[in-house]
Write a protein that holds these residues in place. Structure first.
Motif, PDB file in Angstrom:
ATOM      1  N   GLU A 122       0.833  -1.202   0.000  1.00 29.34           N
ATOM      2  CA  GLU A 122       0.000   0.000   0.000  1.00 29.34           C
ATOM      3  C   GLU A 122       0.866   1.249   0.000  1.00 29.34           C
ATOM      4  OE1 GLU A 122      -3.009   0.025   3.013  1.00 29.34           O
ATOM      5  OE2 GLU A 122      -3.527  -2.058   2.620  1.00 29.34           O
ATOM      6  N   ALA A 123       2.008   1.207   0.664  1.00 26.32           N
ATOM      7  CA  ALA A 123       2.900   2.361   0.702  1.00 26.32           C
ATOM      8  C   ALA A 123       3.399   2.702  -0.696  1.00 26.32           C
ATOM      9  CB  ALA A 123       4.081   2.087   1.625  1.00 26.32           C
ATOM     10  N   ASP A 124       3.710   1.682  -1.492  1.00 31.13           N
ATOM     11  CA  ASP A 124       4.163   1.923  -2.866  1.00 31.13           C
ATOM     12  C   ASP A 124       3.075   2.618  -3.684  1.00 31.13           C
ATOM     13  OD1 ASP A 124       6.550   0.675  -2.307  1.00 31.13           O
ATOM     14  OD2 ASP A 124       5.954  -1.243  -3.203  1.00 31.13           O
ATOM     15  N   GLU A 125       1.835   2.177  -3.531  1.00 29.29           N
ATOM     16  CA  GLU A 125       0.734   2.767  -4.287  1.00 29.29           C
ATOM     17  C   GLU A 125       0.486   4.209  -3.873  1.00 29.29           C
ATOM     18  OE1 GLU A 125      -2.595   0.197  -3.721  1.00 29.29           O
ATOM     19  OE2 GLU A 125      -1.793  -1.364  -5.029  1.00 29.29           O
ATOM     20  N   THR A 126       0.536   4.507  -2.555  1.00 29.95           N
ATOM     21  CA  THR A 126       0.274   5.877  -2.111  1.00 29.95           C
ATOM     22  C   THR A 126       1.416   6.809  -2.494  1.00 29.95           C
ATOM     23  OG1 THR A 126       1.146   5.315   0.089  1.00 29.95           O
ATOM     24  CG2 THR A 126      -1.244   5.237  -0.212  1.00 29.95           C
ATOM     25  N   GLU A 127       2.654   6.296  -2.501  1.00 34.41           N
ATOM     26  CA  GLU A 127       3.777   7.127  -2.922  1.00 34.41           C
ATOM     27  C   GLU A 127       3.655   7.511  -4.386  1.00 34.41           C
ATOM     28  OE1 GLU A 127       7.467   5.185  -2.072  1.00 34.41           O
ATOM     29  OE2 GLU A 127       7.094   5.136   0.081  1.00 34.41           O
ATOM     30  N   VAL A 128       3.259   6.574  -5.219  1.00 34.37           N
ATOM     31  CA  VAL A 128       3.096   6.853  -6.651  1.00 34.37           C
ATOM     32  C   VAL A 128       1.986   7.869  -6.859  1.00 34.37           C
ATOM     33  CG1 VAL A 128       2.384   5.842  -8.860  1.00 34.37           C
ATOM     34  CG2 VAL A 128       4.027   4.648  -7.410  1.00 34.37           C
ATOM     35  N   LYS A 129       0.859   7.709  -6.154  1.00 33.45           N
ATOM     36  CA  LYS A 129      -0.245   8.655  -6.291  1.00 33.45           C
ATOM     37  C   LYS A 129       0.165  10.035  -5.803  1.00 33.45           C
ATOM     38  CE  LYS A 129      -3.900   5.234  -5.962  1.00 33.45           C
ATOM     39  NZ  LYS A 129      -4.967   4.678  -5.154  1.00 33.45           N
ATOM     40  N   ALA A 130       0.897  10.100  -4.686  1.00 30.80           N
ATOM     41  CA  ALA A 130       1.331  11.389  -4.157  1.00 30.80           C
ATOM     42  C   ALA A 130       2.295  12.068  -5.122  1.00 30.80           C
ATOM     43  CB  ALA A 130       1.983  11.208  -2.789  1.00 30.80           C
TER      44      ALA A 130
END
Length: 146
Positions: A122-130
């Motif tokens: 989930e951290a990877d996905e939120t970093e990409v979105k941010a």
């Protein structure tokens, strides 16, 4: 005339045949694979990456079909969500893909090979979105200043 880019769906006594391109079957399986819980994304190629940049999507990415001796084999390359039960998700993938193809084309998959390319947290996905949001918000602010 038989080739490895199409597969025979039906034929009759008059010589009429119904054939389907393997690319169509790859799209069917690609869409079905993404709907399985625990599947984050399908692996693409350089071509699908470039297509995505231009706004085109390839629904069949991550799926490769081959036909040998009238036997249909699927190779599915997928990224799974971090923390899922990998064998359980892979078995569910195999069941869903078999069922979907059977319902839509009445074809049977002889073999489904699931290749887990990686895990996505989930951290990877939120970093990409941010990062994406920050990239676009900076552009809008710069345009407003001009």
């Amino acid at each position: 005339m038989a080739d490895n880019s199409t597969i025979l769906l039906s034929s009759n006594d008059k010589g009429d045949e119904t054939r389907v391109d393997l690319g169509v079957l790859e799209v069917i399986l690609g869409i079905a694979a993404r709907k399985v819980d625990g599947v984050s994304e399908m692996r693409g190629t350089l071509k699908t990456g470039i297509d995505t940049l231009f706004g085109r999507s390839n629904q069949g990415k991550g799926v490769s079909l081959s036909v040998e001796d009238d036997k249909l084999t699927a190779d599915v390359y997928t990224y799974l969500d971090y923390g899922v039960n990998v064998p359980k998700v892979c078995v569910q993938l195999q069941k869903n893909l078999t069922l979907q193809l059977k319902q839509m084309t009445d074809l049977d998959l002889t073999q489904i090979n699931v290749h887990v390319v990686g895990l996505v947290s989930e951290a990877d996905e939120t970093e990409v979105k941010a990062d994406t949001e920050a990239l676009f918000s900076d552009d809008k602010e710069d345009e407003a200043k001009d």
